[in-house]
Design a protein around this motif. Structure first.
Motif, PDB file in Angstrom:
ATOM      1  N   ASP A 196     -11.132 -41.518 -31.620  1.00 54.95           N
ATOM      2  CA  ASP A 196     -10.927 -42.735 -30.836  1.00 54.95           C
ATOM      3  C   ASP A 196     -11.422 -42.594 -29.401  1.00 54.95           C
ATOM      4  O   ASP A 196     -11.155 -43.461 -28.565  1.00 54.95           O
ATOM      5  N   VAL A 198     -10.377 -40.469 -27.235  1.00 57.69           N
ATOM      6  CA  VAL A 198      -9.367 -39.914 -26.332  1.00 57.69           C
ATOM      7  C   VAL A 198      -9.829 -38.511 -25.943  1.00 57.69           C
ATOM      8  O   VAL A 198     -10.178 -37.702 -26.808  1.00 57.69           O
ATOM      9  N   TRP A 219      -7.545 -38.875 -20.948  1.00 52.94           N
ATOM     10  CA  TRP A 219      -8.087 -40.216 -20.787  1.00 52.94           C
ATOM     11  C   TRP A 219      -7.911 -40.923 -22.122  1.00 52.94           C
ATOM     12  O   TRP A 219      -8.373 -40.417 -23.159  1.00 52.94           O
ATOM     13  N   ASP A 220      -7.238 -42.073 -22.145  1.00 50.37           N
ATOM     14  CA  ASP A 220      -6.967 -42.743 -23.407  1.00 50.37           C
ATOM     15  C   ASP A 220      -8.219 -43.452 -23.932  1.00 50.37           C
ATOM     16  O   ASP A 220      -9.304 -43.363 -23.334  1.00 50.37           O
ATOM     17  N   GLU A 221      -8.070 -44.154 -25.054  1.00 54.24           N
ATOM     18  CA  GLU A 221      -9.226 -44.774 -25.702  1.00 54.24           C
ATOM     19  C   GLU A 221      -9.891 -45.842 -24.836  1.00 54.24           C
ATOM     20  O   GLU A 221     -11.053 -46.203 -25.074  1.00 54.24           O
ATOM     21  N   ASP A 222      -9.191 -46.315 -23.827  1.00 52.05           N
ATOM     22  CA  ASP A 222      -9.762 -47.282 -22.886  1.00 52.05           C
ATOM     23  C   ASP A 222     -10.287 -46.623 -21.617  1.00 52.05           C
ATOM     24  O   ASP A 222     -10.707 -47.307 -20.679  1.00 52.05           O
ATOM     25  N   GLY A 223     -10.227 -45.280 -21.567  1.00 51.34           N
ATOM     26  CA  GLY A 223     -10.706 -44.550 -20.406  1.00 51.34           C
ATOM     27  C   GLY A 223      -9.701 -44.406 -19.283  1.00 51.34           C
ATOM     28  O   GLY A 223     -10.027 -43.886 -18.217  1.00 51.34           O
ATOM     29  N   LYS A 224      -8.462 -44.850 -19.509  1.00 54.74           N
ATOM     30  CA  LYS A 224      -7.431 -44.736 -18.477  1.00 54.74           C
ATOM     31  C   LYS A 224      -6.973 -43.290 -18.330  1.00 54.74           C
ATOM     32  O   LYS A 224      -6.671 -42.613 -19.310  1.00 54.74           O
TER      33      LYS A 224
END
Length: 379
Positions: A196, A198, A219-224
Protein backbone atom coordinates in the motif's frame (compact mmCIF):
# COMPACT_ATOMS: atom_id res chain seq x y z
CA UNK A 1 33.59 -1.33 12.20
CA UNK A 2 35.67 -4.48 12.32
CA UNK A 3 34.16 -7.28 14.35
CA UNK A 4 30.73 -5.69 14.35
CA UNK A 5 27.49 -5.94 12.47
CA UNK A 6 26.37 -2.63 10.99
CA UNK A 7 22.82 -1.35 11.29
CA UNK A 8 20.44 -2.69 8.70
CA UNK A 9 21.05 -1.46 5.16
CA UNK A 10 24.04 0.72 6.07
CA UNK A 11 26.49 0.44 3.16
CA UNK A 12 28.82 -2.33 4.26
CA UNK A 13 32.40 -1.28 3.69
CA UNK A 14 34.15 -3.30 6.40
CA UNK A 15 37.23 -5.04 5.01
CA UNK A 16 39.02 -8.12 6.29
CA UNK A 17 42.02 -10.18 5.25
CA UNK A 18 41.17 -13.69 6.50
CA UNK A 19 40.39 -16.23 3.76
CA UNK A 20 37.22 -18.28 4.12
CA UNK A 21 36.53 -21.84 3.03
CA UNK A 22 32.82 -22.60 3.05
CA UNK A 23 31.16 -25.97 2.87
CA UNK A 24 27.91 -25.27 0.96
CA UNK A 25 25.03 -27.04 2.60
CA UNK A 26 26.68 -27.15 6.03
CA UNK A 27 23.70 -26.81 8.37
CA UNK A 28 22.61 -26.66 11.99
CA UNK A 29 19.11 -27.42 13.31
CA UNK A 30 17.54 -26.40 16.63
CA UNK A 31 14.94 -28.13 18.75
CA UNK A 32 12.13 -26.23 17.05
CA UNK A 33 13.22 -27.48 13.62
CA UNK A 34 14.89 -24.41 12.12
CA UNK A 35 17.82 -25.29 9.89
CA UNK A 36 20.51 -22.73 9.04
CA UNK A 37 22.55 -23.34 5.88
CA UNK A 38 25.54 -21.32 4.70
CA UNK A 39 25.00 -20.17 1.13
CA UNK A 40 27.50 -21.10 -1.56
CA UNK A 41 30.66 -19.04 -1.86
CA UNK A 42 32.67 -20.84 -4.56
CA UNK A 43 35.28 -18.10 -4.93
CA UNK A 44 35.87 -18.11 -1.16
CA UNK A 45 35.55 -14.33 -0.91
CA UNK A 46 36.09 -13.21 2.68
CA UNK A 47 32.93 -11.17 2.98
CA UNK A 48 29.54 -12.22 1.61
CA UNK A 49 26.01 -11.56 2.88
CA UNK A 50 22.33 -12.04 2.01
CA UNK A 51 19.89 -9.12 2.30
CA UNK A 52 16.52 -10.37 1.00
CA UNK A 53 14.62 -13.39 -0.35
CA UNK A 54 11.46 -13.45 -2.46
CA UNK A 55 8.69 -16.04 -2.51
CA UNK A 56 10.36 -17.90 -5.39
CA UNK A 57 13.42 -18.40 -3.20
CA UNK A 58 15.70 -15.99 -5.05
CA UNK A 59 18.16 -14.36 -2.66
CA UNK A 60 20.10 -11.13 -3.17
CA UNK A 61 22.94 -9.48 -1.34
CA UNK A 62 26.57 -8.56 -1.86
CA UNK A 63 30.17 -9.67 -1.54
CA UNK A 64 33.50 -7.92 -1.07
CA UNK A 65 36.85 -9.12 -2.35
CA UNK A 66 40.40 -7.76 -2.69
CA UNK A 67 41.57 -6.30 -6.02
CA UNK A 68 45.05 -4.82 -6.21
CA UNK A 69 45.24 -3.86 -2.56
CA UNK A 70 41.71 -2.46 -2.39
CA UNK A 71 38.33 -4.07 -1.83
CA UNK A 72 35.63 -4.13 -4.51
CA UNK A 73 31.98 -4.90 -3.88
CA UNK A 74 29.57 -6.81 -6.14
CA UNK A 75 25.82 -7.32 -5.99
CA UNK A 76 24.93 -11.01 -6.13
CA UNK A 77 21.91 -13.27 -6.55
CA UNK A 78 21.44 -16.89 -5.55
CA UNK A 79 18.66 -18.21 -7.82
CA UNK A 80 17.88 -20.74 -5.10
CA UNK A 81 19.41 -21.49 -1.73
CA UNK A 82 21.51 -24.38 -3.08
CA UNK A 83 22.91 -22.54 -6.15
CA UNK A 84 26.10 -20.55 -6.66
CA UNK A 85 25.80 -16.75 -6.56
CA UNK A 86 25.54 -14.83 -9.84
CA UNK A 87 26.93 -11.30 -10.09
CA UNK A 88 24.44 -8.52 -10.90
CA UNK A 89 26.40 -6.02 -12.95
CA UNK A 90 26.32 -2.41 -11.80
CA UNK A 91 26.51 0.74 -13.89
CA UNK A 92 29.39 1.02 -16.34
CA UNK A 93 32.72 1.55 -14.59
CA UNK A 94 31.28 0.94 -11.12
CA UNK A 95 33.11 -1.46 -8.78
CA UNK A 96 31.09 -0.96 -5.58
CA UNK A 97 27.62 -2.43 -6.07
CA UNK A 98 25.14 -4.05 -3.68
CA UNK A 99 21.60 -5.46 -3.94
CA UNK A 100 19.32 -4.67 -1.01
CA UNK A 101 15.91 -6.14 -1.89
CA UNK A 102 14.03 -8.31 -4.39
CA UNK A 103 10.29 -8.52 -5.06
CA UNK A 104 8.21 -11.40 -6.41
CA UNK A 105 8.51 -10.06 -9.96
CA UNK A 106 12.26 -10.58 -9.72
CA UNK A 107 13.02 -6.84 -9.67
CA UNK A 108 16.02 -6.00 -7.51
CA UNK A 109 16.98 -2.63 -6.01
CA UNK A 110 20.23 -1.36 -4.57
CA UNK A 111 23.02 1.04 -5.31
CA UNK A 112 26.01 1.35 -7.63
CA UNK A 113 29.07 3.60 -7.36
CA UNK A 114 32.69 3.96 -8.44
CA UNK A 115 35.78 5.13 -6.61
CA UNK A 116 34.28 8.63 -6.26
CA UNK A 117 31.67 7.18 -3.84
CA UNK A 118 28.85 9.06 -5.57
CA UNK A 119 26.11 6.58 -4.69
CA UNK A 120 23.41 6.00 -7.32
CA UNK A 121 20.11 4.21 -6.76
CA UNK A 122 19.61 1.37 -9.26
CA UNK A 123 17.02 -1.25 -10.17
CA UNK A 124 17.67 -4.51 -12.02
CA UNK A 125 14.83 -6.08 -14.01
CA UNK A 126 14.10 -9.82 -13.83
CA UNK A 127 16.63 -10.41 -16.62
CA UNK A 128 19.44 -8.66 -14.73
CA UNK A 129 19.46 -5.43 -16.77
CA UNK A 130 20.39 -2.48 -14.57
CA UNK A 131 18.78 1.00 -14.68
CA UNK A 132 20.17 4.16 -13.12
CA UNK A 133 17.36 5.77 -11.07
CA UNK A 134 19.45 8.65 -9.74
CA UNK A 135 18.89 11.21 -12.55
CA UNK A 136 15.20 11.44 -11.66
CA UNK A 137 15.92 11.92 -7.95
CA UNK A 138 18.22 14.94 -7.83
CA UNK A 139 20.60 15.49 -4.94
CA UNK A 140 24.18 14.30 -4.74
CA UNK A 141 23.80 10.63 -3.75
CA UNK A 142 21.00 8.09 -3.62
CA UNK A 143 20.27 4.48 -2.73
CA UNK A 144 17.13 2.36 -3.12
CA UNK A 145 16.59 0.10 -0.12
CA UNK A 146 13.31 -1.68 -0.78
CA UNK A 147 10.89 -2.48 -3.59
CA UNK A 148 7.35 -3.77 -3.11
CA UNK A 149 5.43 -6.38 -5.06
CA UNK A 150 4.25 -3.81 -7.62
CA UNK A 151 7.69 -2.31 -8.20
CA UNK A 152 7.28 0.84 -6.07
CA UNK A 153 10.68 1.63 -4.54
CA UNK A 154 11.88 3.57 -1.53
CA UNK A 155 15.28 4.83 -0.53
CA UNK A 156 17.15 8.00 0.33
CA UNK A 157 18.60 10.92 -1.57
CA UNK A 158 21.29 13.10 -0.02
CA UNK A 159 22.20 16.73 -0.65
CA UNK A 160 22.51 19.48 -0.30
CA UNK A 161 22.75 19.29 3.47
CA UNK A 162 20.03 16.74 4.19
CA UNK A 163 19.13 13.10 3.68
CA UNK A 164 15.52 12.59 2.62
CA UNK A 165 13.37 9.51 2.10
CA UNK A 166 11.73 9.12 -1.30
CA UNK A 167 9.23 6.95 -3.17
CA UNK A 168 9.86 5.97 -6.78
CA UNK A 169 6.41 4.91 -8.11
CA UNK A 170 6.09 1.98 -10.50
CA UNK A 171 3.23 3.59 -12.44
CA UNK A 172 5.45 6.04 -14.29
CA UNK A 173 4.77 9.05 -12.08
CA UNK A 174 7.73 11.16 -11.04
CA UNK A 175 9.56 10.13 -7.85
CA UNK A 176 8.93 12.35 -4.85
CA UNK A 177 10.37 13.12 -1.43
CA UNK A 178 8.37 11.93 1.56
CA UNK A 179 7.03 14.60 3.90
CA UNK A 180 9.39 15.92 6.59
CA UNK A 181 9.14 19.00 8.80
CA UNK A 182 12.67 20.34 8.34
CA UNK A 183 12.18 22.74 11.26
CA UNK A 184 11.93 19.68 13.54
CA UNK A 185 14.01 16.97 11.82
CA UNK A 186 17.41 17.07 10.13
CA UNK A 187 17.29 13.85 8.09
CA UNK A 188 14.96 10.95 7.24
CA UNK A 189 15.75 7.39 6.13
CA UNK A 190 13.31 4.69 4.98
CA UNK A 191 13.78 0.94 5.35
CA UNK A 192 10.76 -0.93 3.96
CA UNK A 193 7.71 -0.26 1.79
CA UNK A 194 4.58 -2.45 1.72
CA UNK A 195 2.03 -3.08 -1.01
CA UNK A 196 0.00 0.00 0.00
CA UNK A 197 3.12 2.20 -0.19
CA UNK A 198 3.34 2.57 3.60
CA UNK A 199 7.00 3.31 4.32
CA UNK A 200 8.80 2.83 7.65
CA UNK A 201 12.13 4.16 8.86
CA UNK A 202 13.43 6.88 11.12
CA UNK A 203 13.86 10.63 11.25
CA UNK A 204 16.73 12.35 13.03
CA UNK A 205 15.41 14.91 15.50
CA UNK A 206 17.00 18.35 15.34
CA UNK A 207 18.39 19.02 18.83
CA UNK A 208 20.65 21.80 17.60
CA UNK A 209 23.72 19.60 17.21
CA UNK A 210 22.90 18.53 13.65
CA UNK A 211 23.01 14.89 14.75
CA UNK A 212 20.19 14.41 17.23
CA UNK A 213 18.44 11.20 18.33
CA UNK A 214 16.68 8.97 15.80
CA UNK A 215 12.91 8.62 16.03
CA UNK A 216 10.98 5.64 14.65
CA UNK A 217 8.49 6.86 12.09
CA UNK A 218 6.32 5.91 9.15
CA UNK A 219 4.57 7.49 6.19
CA UNK A 220 1.05 6.17 5.64
CA UNK A 221 -0.54 5.28 2.29
CA UNK A 222 -1.37 8.96 1.76
CA UNK A 223 2.20 10.05 2.50
CA UNK A 224 1.38 11.49 5.93
CA UNK A 225 4.35 11.43 8.33
CA UNK A 226 3.98 10.07 11.87
CA UNK A 227 6.68 10.04 14.56
CA UNK A 228 6.30 7.06 16.93
CA UNK A 229 9.00 8.04 19.43
CA UNK A 230 6.84 9.93 21.94
CA UNK A 231 4.24 7.15 21.85
CA UNK A 232 7.02 4.61 22.49
CA UNK A 233 8.16 6.53 25.58
CA UNK A 234 4.57 6.90 26.80
CA UNK A 235 3.90 3.19 26.38
CA UNK A 236 7.12 2.18 28.16
CA UNK A 237 6.73 4.85 30.82
CA UNK A 238 10.33 6.01 30.41
CA UNK A 239 12.55 8.14 28.22
CA UNK A 240 14.41 6.43 25.37
CA UNK A 241 17.77 7.19 23.80
CA UNK A 242 16.58 6.42 20.25
CA UNK A 243 14.13 4.37 18.22
CA UNK A 244 13.83 3.01 14.68
CA UNK A 245 11.14 1.31 12.60
CA UNK A 246 12.71 -1.37 10.43
CA UNK A 247 9.90 -3.50 9.01
CA UNK A 248 6.31 -3.22 7.77
CA UNK A 249 4.00 -6.05 6.75
CA UNK A 250 1.48 -5.84 3.93
CA UNK A 251 -1.24 -5.78 6.60
CA UNK A 252 0.32 -2.65 8.13
CA UNK A 253 2.10 -4.05 11.19
CA UNK A 254 5.28 -2.11 11.95
CA UNK A 255 8.31 -3.65 13.64
CA UNK A 256 11.27 -1.87 15.19
CA UNK A 257 13.34 -1.14 18.28
CA UNK A 258 13.40 1.26 21.20
CA UNK A 259 16.87 1.92 22.65
CA UNK A 260 16.04 2.49 26.31
CA UNK A 261 19.41 2.94 28.02
CA UNK A 262 22.97 3.41 26.80
CA UNK A 263 26.31 3.93 28.51
CA UNK A 264 27.37 7.46 27.52
CA UNK A 265 31.09 6.69 27.92
CA UNK A 266 31.31 3.45 25.90
CA UNK A 267 28.25 3.80 23.67
CA UNK A 268 27.16 0.29 24.69
CA UNK A 269 23.39 -0.15 24.86
CA UNK A 270 22.27 -1.80 28.08
CA UNK A 271 18.58 -2.16 27.20
CA UNK A 272 16.80 -2.28 23.83
CA UNK A 273 13.28 -3.57 23.22
CA UNK A 274 11.76 -4.98 20.03
CA UNK A 275 8.21 -3.93 19.25
CA UNK A 276 5.36 -4.53 16.83
CA UNK A 277 2.97 -1.59 16.43
CA UNK A 278 -0.45 -1.44 14.79
CA UNK A 279 -2.83 1.48 14.45
CA UNK A 280 -5.57 -0.60 16.08
CA UNK A 281 -3.71 -2.07 19.04
CA UNK A 282 -0.69 0.13 19.62
CA UNK A 283 2.56 -1.46 20.86
CA UNK A 284 3.30 -5.11 21.52
CA UNK A 285 6.68 -5.50 23.26
CA UNK A 286 7.59 -8.93 21.93
CA UNK A 287 9.40 -11.79 23.66
CA UNK A 288 13.21 -11.43 23.80
CA UNK A 289 14.04 -14.88 25.25
CA UNK A 290 15.05 -13.24 28.54
CA UNK A 291 17.59 -10.89 26.97
CA UNK A 292 17.75 -7.15 27.66
CA UNK A 293 18.59 -6.59 23.98
CA UNK A 294 16.21 -7.23 21.09
CA UNK A 295 15.35 -5.49 17.82
CA UNK A 296 13.07 -6.29 14.92
CA UNK A 297 14.83 -5.75 11.62
CA UNK A 298 12.47 -6.65 8.78
CA UNK A 299 9.39 -8.55 7.76
CA UNK A 300 7.89 -11.18 5.52
CA UNK A 301 4.29 -12.38 5.55
CA UNK A 302 3.18 -13.01 9.12
CA UNK A 303 6.74 -12.87 10.48
CA UNK A 304 9.32 -10.38 11.59
CA UNK A 305 13.00 -11.23 11.90
CA UNK A 306 15.61 -9.47 13.99
CA UNK A 307 18.31 -9.68 16.59
CA UNK A 308 18.55 -10.61 20.26
CA UNK A 309 21.27 -10.80 22.90
CA UNK A 310 24.96 -10.01 22.36
CA UNK A 311 26.57 -6.59 22.84
CA UNK A 312 25.07 -3.57 21.08
CA UNK A 313 27.43 -0.63 20.67
CA UNK A 314 24.78 1.32 18.81
CA UNK A 315 24.33 0.89 15.90
CA UNK A 316 26.79 -2.04 15.71
CA UNK A 317 26.01 -5.45 17.19
CA UNK A 318 28.44 -8.12 18.45
CA UNK A 319 27.74 -11.72 19.46
CA UNK A 320 24.09 -11.53 18.45
CA UNK A 321 21.55 -14.26 17.66
CA UNK A 322 18.65 -14.16 15.21
CA UNK A 323 15.06 -14.11 16.41
CA UNK A 324 12.04 -14.97 14.27
CA UNK A 325 8.70 -13.68 15.58
CA UNK A 326 5.61 -15.35 14.05
CA UNK A 327 2.10 -13.97 14.45
CA UNK A 328 -0.40 -16.29 16.10
CA UNK A 329 -3.70 -16.08 17.97
CA UNK A 330 -4.58 -17.19 21.50
CA UNK A 331 -8.21 -16.76 22.59
CA UNK A 332 -8.74 -14.16 19.92
CA UNK A 333 -5.67 -12.14 20.91
CA UNK A 334 -2.64 -11.67 18.66
CA UNK A 335 0.60 -13.13 20.02
CA UNK A 336 4.11 -13.10 18.56
CA UNK A 337 5.87 -16.44 19.08
CA UNK A 338 9.67 -16.32 19.14
CA UNK A 339 12.07 -18.85 17.67
CA UNK A 340 15.85 -18.40 17.97
CA UNK A 341 17.93 -19.65 15.06
CA UNK A 342 20.79 -22.05 15.82
CA UNK A 343 24.29 -20.66 15.40
CA UNK A 344 26.28 -22.32 12.57
CA UNK A 345 29.32 -24.26 13.74
CA UNK A 346 32.37 -22.03 14.06
CA UNK A 347 30.38 -18.78 14.12
CA UNK A 348 29.54 -16.54 17.05
CA UNK A 349 27.25 -13.82 15.68
CA UNK A 350 24.28 -13.55 13.30
CA UNK A 351 21.93 -10.91 11.94
CA UNK A 352 18.87 -11.52 9.73
CA UNK A 353 17.56 -8.89 7.36
CA UNK A 354 14.33 -10.33 5.96
CA UNK A 355 12.08 -13.35 5.47
CA UNK A 356 9.68 -14.31 2.68
CA UNK A 357 6.01 -15.17 3.21
CA UNK A 358 6.87 -18.87 3.63
CA UNK A 359 9.16 -18.01 6.54
CA UNK A 360 12.51 -18.57 4.82
CA UNK A 361 15.05 -16.25 6.47
CA UNK A 362 18.31 -14.80 5.10
CA UNK A 363 21.12 -12.85 6.67
CA UNK A 364 24.79 -12.92 7.60
CA UNK A 365 26.88 -14.81 10.16
CA UNK A 366 30.34 -13.84 11.42
CA UNK A 367 33.08 -15.81 13.14
CA UNK A 368 35.70 -14.68 15.64
CA UNK A 369 38.06 -13.60 12.85
CA UNK A 370 35.39 -11.30 11.35
CA UNK A 371 34.77 -13.54 8.36
CA UNK A 372 31.22 -12.97 7.10
CA UNK A 373 29.05 -15.63 5.45
CA UNK A 374 25.57 -15.45 3.95
CA UNK A 375 22.99 -17.85 5.40
CA UNK A 376 19.55 -19.22 4.60
CA UNK A 377 17.23 -20.62 7.29
CA UNK A 378 14.02 -22.61 7.03
CA UNK A 379 11.75 -24.53 9.36
Amino acid sequence: MRGAFCSKFVTLVCVISVALVLVPGNANADKDGYTVTLLANPDEVPYIYANDINDSGRIVGGMEFPVGGAYHQSAVMWKKWSSDPVVLEGLEGHDYVVAYAINNKGQVCGRSTDWTAELRAVVWDRHGNVKDMHPDLGGWWSEMWDINQYGDGTGFVYGPGRTRAFIYPANGDDPYLLALDTDVYVHSWPYEINKDMVVVGFARYDDGSGWGPTHACFWDEDGKFEDLHDDIEDDLGTDCVASKAWGVSDSGEIGGVAVVTQDTDTGIVTEAKAFVWTKENGFDWVDSDGSDLSAIGGGGGKRFVGTIDGVLQYPQWYGASVGVWTRGTVKGETVWNLDVLPMPDGYDSMIAWRANTAGRVVGVAADGDNVWSAFYATK
